[in-house]
Design a protein around this motif. Structure first.
Motif, PDB file in Angstrom:
ATOM      1  N   ASP A  21       0.785  -1.001  -0.059  1.00 16.25           N
ATOM      2  CA  ASP A  21       0.070   0.044   0.076  1.00 16.25           C
ATOM      3  C   ASP A  21       1.049   1.351  -0.132  1.00 16.25           C
ATOM      4  N   ALA A  22       0.206   2.290   0.019  1.00 17.88           N
ATOM      5  CA  ALA A  22       0.923   3.887  -0.183  1.00 17.88           C
ATOM      6  C   ALA A  22       1.863   3.948   0.969  1.00 17.88           C
ATOM      7  N   GLU A  23       1.563   3.367   2.164  1.00 20.60           N
ATOM      8  CA  GLU A  23       2.313   3.457   3.461  1.00 20.60           C
ATOM      9  C   GLU A  23       3.582   2.491   3.470  1.00 20.60           C
ATOM     10  N   GLY A  24       3.690   1.783   2.442  1.00 25.23           N
ATOM     11  CA  GLY A  24       4.774   0.601   2.529  1.00 25.23           C
ATOM     12  C   GLY A  24       4.364  -0.664   3.202  1.00 25.23           C
ATOM     13  N   HIS A  25       3.191  -0.829   3.287  1.00 26.85           N
ATOM     14  CA  HIS A  25       2.704  -2.294   4.201  1.00 26.85           C
ATOM     15  C   HIS A  25       2.345  -2.845   3.266  1.00 26.85           C
ATOM     16  N   GLU A  26       2.972  -4.201   3.490  1.00 23.66           N
ATOM     17  CA  GLU A  26       2.809  -5.333   2.448  1.00 23.66           C
ATOM     18  C   GLU A  26       1.225  -6.364   2.924  1.00 23.66           C
TER      19      GLU A  26
END
Ligand code: FES
Length: 68
Positions: A21-26
Motif C-alpha cells: 500500500d501507499a504506506e509501504g505495508h505489504e
C-alpha cells in the motif's frame, strides 16, 4: 492468472497475490479470495471498489487479461 475487468464494475484480481500500500505495508490476498480495484472513480475506499459504481451508473466493457 486472469484479471477480470468487470462489465460496468471493478478490476478483479484473484489471490494469491501480494501488494504494497501507499504506506509501504505489504498485504496478501489468499487463494480463493480476490481484490477488487475501483475504475469508476467513485469509491470512498480507493483504490478498492466499494460498490459505488452501481449507484453512479458506471458504464464500461468487460475484458479478461491473462498473465503468463
Ligand atoms: S468500480 Fe466499484 S466503486 Fe468504482
Amino acid at each position: 492468472m486472469e484479471i477480470h475487468v468487470k462489465k460496468n464494475g471493478p478490476i478483479v484480481i484473484p489471490g494469491p497475490v501480494t501488494y504494497t500500500d501507499a504506506e509501504g505495508h505489504e498485504h496478501t490476498v489468499a487463494e480463493g479470495k480476490v481484490v477488487a480495484l475501483c475504475r469508476c472513480g467513485h469509491s470512498a475506499n480507493k483504490p478498492f471498489c466499494d460498490g459505488s459504481h452501481r449507484k453512479n451508473d458506471f458504464q464500461a466493457d468487460e475484458v479478461v487479461l491473462k498473465t503468463a
